[in-house]
Design a protein around this motif. Structure first.
Motif, PDB file in Angstrom:
ATOM      1  N   THR A 236       0.812  -1.216   0.000  1.00  0.00           N
ATOM      2  CA  THR A 236       0.000   0.000   0.000  1.00  0.00           C
ATOM      3  C   THR A 236       0.843   1.264   0.000  1.00  0.00           C
ATOM      4  N   VAL A 237       2.106   1.148   0.408  1.00  0.00           N
ATOM      5  CA  VAL A 237       2.997   2.301   0.414  1.00  0.00           C
ATOM      6  C   VAL A 237       4.324   1.888  -0.214  1.00  0.00           C
ATOM      7  N   ARG A 238       5.115   2.900  -0.604  1.00  0.00           N
ATOM      8  CA  ARG A 238       6.447   2.675  -1.140  1.00  0.00           C
ATOM      9  C   ARG A 238       7.449   3.493  -0.333  1.00  0.00           C
ATOM     10  N   LEU A 239       8.637   2.911  -0.130  1.00  0.00           N
ATOM     11  CA  LEU A 239       9.730   3.615   0.530  1.00  0.00           C
ATOM     12  C   LEU A 239      10.770   3.991  -0.512  1.00  0.00           C
ATOM     13  N   LEU A 240      11.067   5.270  -0.603  1.00  0.00           N
ATOM     14  CA  LEU A 240      12.065   5.747  -1.548  1.00  0.00           C
ATOM     15  C   LEU A 240      13.140   6.501  -0.771  1.00  0.00           C
ATOM     16  N   PRO A 241      14.416   6.041  -0.793  1.00  0.00           N
ATOM     17  CA  PRO A 241      15.460   6.723  -0.027  1.00  0.00           C
ATOM     18  C   PRO A 241      15.792   8.091  -0.630  1.00  0.00           C
ATOM     19  N   ARG A 242      15.917   9.100   0.239  1.00  0.00           N
ATOM     20  CA  ARG A 242      16.266  10.452  -0.214  1.00  0.00           C
ATOM     21  C   ARG A 242      17.678  10.848   0.186  1.00  0.00           C
ATOM     22  N   LYS A 243      18.072  10.488   1.411  1.00  0.00           N
ATOM     23  CA  LYS A 243      19.358  10.950   1.925  1.00  0.00           C
ATOM     24  C   LYS A 243      19.864   9.966   2.966  1.00  0.00           C
ATOM     25  N   VAL A 244      21.175   9.726   2.938  1.00  0.00           N
ATOM     26  CA  VAL A 244      21.823   8.862   3.921  1.00  0.00           C
ATOM     27  C   VAL A 244      22.902   9.665   4.627  1.00  0.00           C
ATOM     28  N   SER A 245      22.919   9.619   5.945  1.00  0.00           N
ATOM     29  CA  SER A 245      23.916  10.349   6.725  1.00  0.00           C
ATOM     30  C   SER A 245      24.431   9.470   7.858  1.00  0.00           C
ATOM     31  N   GLU A 276      16.839   8.989   5.384  1.00  0.00           N
ATOM     32  CA  GLU A 276      15.630   9.787   5.208  1.00  0.00           C
ATOM     33  C   GLU A 276      14.912   9.276   3.966  1.00  0.00           C
ATOM     34  N   TRP A 277      13.649   8.910   4.154  1.00  0.00           N
ATOM     35  CA  TRP A 277      12.854   8.317   3.084  1.00  0.00           C
ATOM     36  C   TRP A 277      11.747   9.267   2.656  1.00  0.00           C
ATOM     37  N   ASN A 278      11.165   8.947   1.513  1.00  0.00           N
ATOM     38  CA  ASN A 278       9.832   9.429   1.150  1.00  0.00           C
ATOM     39  C   ASN A 278       8.890   8.245   1.303  1.00  0.00           C
ATOM     40  N   LEU A 279       7.904   8.392   2.155  1.00  0.00           N
ATOM     41  CA  LEU A 279       6.877   7.368   2.318  1.00  0.00           C
ATOM     42  C   LEU A 279       5.734   7.736   1.391  1.00  0.00           C
ATOM     43  N   GLU A 280       5.553   6.966   0.318  1.00  0.00           N
ATOM     44  CA  GLU A 280       4.595   7.320  -0.738  1.00  0.00           C
ATOM     45  C   GLU A 280       3.368   6.425  -0.685  1.00  0.00           C
ATOM     46  N   ASN A 281       2.213   7.030  -0.792  1.00  0.00           N
ATOM     47  CA  ASN A 281       0.946   6.297  -0.834  1.00  0.00           C
ATOM     48  C   ASN A 281       0.767   5.688  -2.229  1.00  0.00           C
ATOM     49  N   ALA A 282       0.748   4.346  -2.290  1.00  0.00           N
ATOM     50  CA  ALA A 282       0.606   3.643  -3.563  1.00  0.00           C
ATOM     51  C   ALA A 282      -0.799   3.096  -3.766  1.00  0.00           C
ATOM     52  N   MET A 283      -1.788   3.631  -3.009  1.00  0.00           N
ATOM     53  CA  MET A 283      -3.151   3.079  -3.051  1.00  0.00           C
ATOM     54  C   MET A 283      -4.120   4.007  -3.771  1.00  0.00           C
ATOM     55  N   GLU A 312       3.420   7.914  12.985  1.00  0.00           N
ATOM     56  CA  GLU A 312       2.054   8.265  12.593  1.00  0.00           C
ATOM     57  C   GLU A 312       2.028   8.798  11.169  1.00  0.00           C
ATOM     58  N   VAL A 313       1.002   8.389  10.422  1.00  0.00           N
ATOM     59  CA  VAL A 313       0.749   8.917   9.083  1.00  0.00           C
ATOM     60  C   VAL A 313      -0.621   9.567   9.089  1.00  0.00           C
ATOM     61  N   ARG A 314      -0.710  10.771   8.536  1.00  0.00           N
ATOM     62  CA  ARG A 314      -1.984  11.494   8.509  1.00  0.00           C
ATOM     63  C   ARG A 314      -2.219  12.093   7.124  1.00  0.00           C
ATOM     64  N   LYS A 315      -3.428  11.920   6.626  1.00  0.00           N
ATOM     65  CA  LYS A 315      -3.881  12.578   5.391  1.00  0.00           C
ATOM     66  C   LYS A 315      -2.867  12.443   4.250  1.00  0.00           C
ATOM     67  N   LEU A 316      -2.434  11.215   3.995  1.00  0.00           N
ATOM     68  CA  LEU A 316      -1.484  10.973   2.913  1.00  0.00           C
ATOM     69  C   LEU A 316      -2.267  10.606   1.655  1.00  0.00           C
ATOM     70  N   ALA A 317      -2.325  11.565   0.728  1.00  0.00           N
ATOM     71  CA  ALA A 317      -3.113  11.398  -0.490  1.00  0.00           C
ATOM     72  C   ALA A 317      -2.416  10.431  -1.448  1.00  0.00           C
ATOM     73  N   PRO A 318      -3.169   9.793  -2.345  1.00  0.00           N
ATOM     74  CA  PRO A 318      -2.555   8.853  -3.287  1.00  0.00           C
ATOM     75  C   PRO A 318      -1.534   9.540  -4.177  1.00  0.00           C
ATOM     76  N   GLY A 319      -0.395   8.886  -4.344  1.00  0.00           N
ATOM     77  CA  GLY A 319       0.650   9.426  -5.195  1.00  0.00           C
ATOM     78  C   GLY A 319       1.533  10.466  -4.545  1.00  0.00           C
ATOM     79  N   THR A 320       1.216  10.864  -3.321  1.00  0.00           N
ATOM     80  CA  THR A 320       2.030  11.864  -2.631  1.00  0.00           C
ATOM     81  C   THR A 320       2.901  11.166  -1.582  1.00  0.00           C
ATOM     82  N   GLY A 321       3.928  11.883  -1.129  1.00  0.00           N
ATOM     83  CA  GLY A 321       4.844  11.312  -0.169  1.00  0.00           C
ATOM     84  C   GLY A 321       4.982  12.179   1.066  1.00  0.00           C
ATOM     85  N   ALA A 322       5.441  11.552   2.141  1.00  0.00           N
ATOM     86  CA  ALA A 322       5.713  12.246   3.391  1.00  0.00           C
ATOM     87  C   ALA A 322       7.113  11.859   3.851  1.00  0.00           C
TER      88      ALA A 322
END
Length: 496
Positions: A236-245, A276-283, A312-322
């Motif tokens: 239902t979600v995708r993890l996309l890496p943005r930054k590693v430190s 640091e990831w982008n948690l993307e709504n794939a639904m 916690e995840v709140r109001k994550l629209a389809p196709g958008t990331g947090a």
């Protein structure tokens, strides 16, 4: 069920005989009830050409397929009714499909001028149970999304039947919907759009649908993004890496196939990374109104929790990331040392340790996105939103899995050293063999007589006195000569 299939026998017999539910089977159901009148009677309607293109895009050469029309089965007019049953040949099948669709018209009730009613549930249930026989395959449904028996507006009951078949039945493993814009004007009705559904029967059917979507063939015909109906509890979600430190010696990258690569230097001893990831709504088309998230990594037999900055995840629209920050440890104890056989054989490339990152969403609340609601209202003005787009109440959690490969890069130093050692051993062995093969000179004095003997390593030669009696033996090794079995009183010595 038996009575209903008996009523449908005339149309279903051909479905059963053709599909036999081999892997890759397709059943295409095309609605021709009264609600579809403008799609058939508008001279400019692109409906039939679109259906033909969908059939050709979805199938491959050799696939068993059935093309059938459906409305609502009544005595004397069974539904669905097979139009074609064949194995796909790209050229001949296109010709046959176009011909069959050209002859298809809006259905009327037997002995009446009244237009036929619709039963979506009946059509799909027949395709799964009769045409496919419950075996794997894909069922395609082309409809104007109206499911009103007896031409009344009481759609709720039929919609609930359809809902239960899709969401609560075990036969369908994956279901997608494509709302398509198609404004048409008929003599009695007008319409702005229609709906294309695809239902994957069984796990094999789901894999076939995934492969079809990955190929891009269908998207060349249907450009609308698919709305997911089922499943809503995994991927239902995708993890996309943005930054590693804070991860010296560790770098992350994502492959086009969706596999996360963690590249680790061989000298790294404590590979802990802040990612640091982008948690993307794939639904699509659902918004994740709220959910609690947790994560863990499974690598090299080690199951480790991943520390998340927020759960916690709140109001994550389809196709958008947090944004989502995390701390992740890599399995140091499972990584081979640089002098190990694994490291030496992987020199110049990488030693790969496969695993996965698992993300769990619990207490999940889903809402249909407002953008999708507006699109449905535009395509089907005045129609209530079908219940099939209401997320099942029992779906309160979901999982997502991200494959990961930890790749340790070893230099060629150990390999060069190992090759050098091996060459040295080979050289020593060769020298020993030469030494053993080469005759060696030995001086032996017998009764004051100096004799010169030639012997190879590993041999034993007898020594005789002047009278011809054996008085000793000369043993030769890689390290020299030795007198053995020396006779008592014999005058024999090595050297001059």
């Amino acid at each position: 069920m038996t009575r209903r299939f008996a009523r449908l026998a005339a149309g279903a017999a051909l479905l059963t005989a053709s599909a036999a539910a081999a892997a890759g089977s397709h059943v295409f159901l095309v609605q021709n009830s009264g609600w579809m009148e403008p799609f058939y009677t508008d001279p400019a309607s692109p409906f039939k050409p679109l259906v033909a293109e969908i059939v050709m895009a979805a199938t491959r050469a050799g696939d068993p397929m059935v093309l059938a029309a459906f409305n609502q089965g009544v005595p004397g007019a069974p539904s669905p009714r097979a139009l074609l049953s064949l194995k796909v040949d790209p050229v001949a099948t296109r010709r046959e499909v176009v011909k069959a669709l050209a002859a298809l018209d809006v259905a009327r009730k037997p002995g009446s001028t009244a237009l036929a009613d619709t039963d979506l549930n009946e059509a799909v249930d027949s395709a799964i149970g009769t045409a496919l026989g419950g075996k794997p395959g894909l069922v395609w449904l082309v409809t104007n999304n109206r499911n009103s028996p007896n031409n009344d507006q009481a759609t709720a009951l039929r919609n609930r039947d359809f809902y239960r078949l899709i969401h609560r039945g075990d036969a369908i493993g994956k279901a997608l919907a494509f709302p398509l814009q198609m404004p048409v004007q008929g003599a009695q009705y007008r319409a702005n759009g229609l709906m294309l559904y695809v239902f994957a029967v069984g796990e094999q059917g789901a894999r076939e649908l995934d492969a079809l979507l990955a190929s891009g063939r269908l998207q060349r015909v249907v450009t609308e993004p698919p709305a997911r109906l089922k499943p809503l509890d995994r991927d239902t979600v995708r993890l996309l890496p943005r930054k590693v430190s804070d991860a010296p010696g560790v770098s992350f990258s994502m492959t086009p196939g969706g596999v996360l690569h963690a590249d680790v230097d061989a000298d790294t001893r404590a590979p802990t990374a802040r990612i640091e990831w982008n948690l993307e709504n794939a639904m699509y088309p659902y918004t994740i109104a709220s959910a609690t998230i947790g994560a863990r990594s499974v690598l090299g037999g080690e199951d480790r929790p991943i520390e998340l900055a927020s759960t916690e995840v709140r109001k994550l629209a389809p196709g958008t990331g947090a944004p989502l920050a995390s701390v992740m440890q890599l399995p140091v104890r499972q990584l081979p040392g640089k002098w190990s056989i694994e490291a030496i054989t992987s020199a110049g490339s990488a030693y790969v340790l496969p695993g996965r990152i698992e993300l769990q969403l619990s207490g999940q609340q889903l809402e249909l996105s407002q953008a999708f609601r507006q699109r449905m209202a535009t395509l089907f003005p005045g129609d209530p939103l079908p219940d099939i787009f209401t997320p099942p109440a029992q779906v309160k959690g979901s999982t997502a899995v991200l494959p990961i490969e930890v790749r340790v890069h070893y230099g060629v130093g150990p390999l060069v050293a190992a090759i050098g050692a091996a060459l040295a051993l080979l050289g020593a062995a060769a020298a020993a063999m030469l030494a053993m093969a080469r005759p060696r000179k030995a001086y032996v004095t017998v009764e004051d007589e100096l004799r010169t003997m030639h012997a190879r390593a590993g041999t034993v030669q007898p020594i005789y006195d002047k009278a011809g009696n054996k008085v000793a033996q000369l043993k030769t090794t890689l390290f020299g000569h030795q007198l053995i079995d020396l006779r008592e009183g014999a005058q024999v010595r090595l050297g001059r």
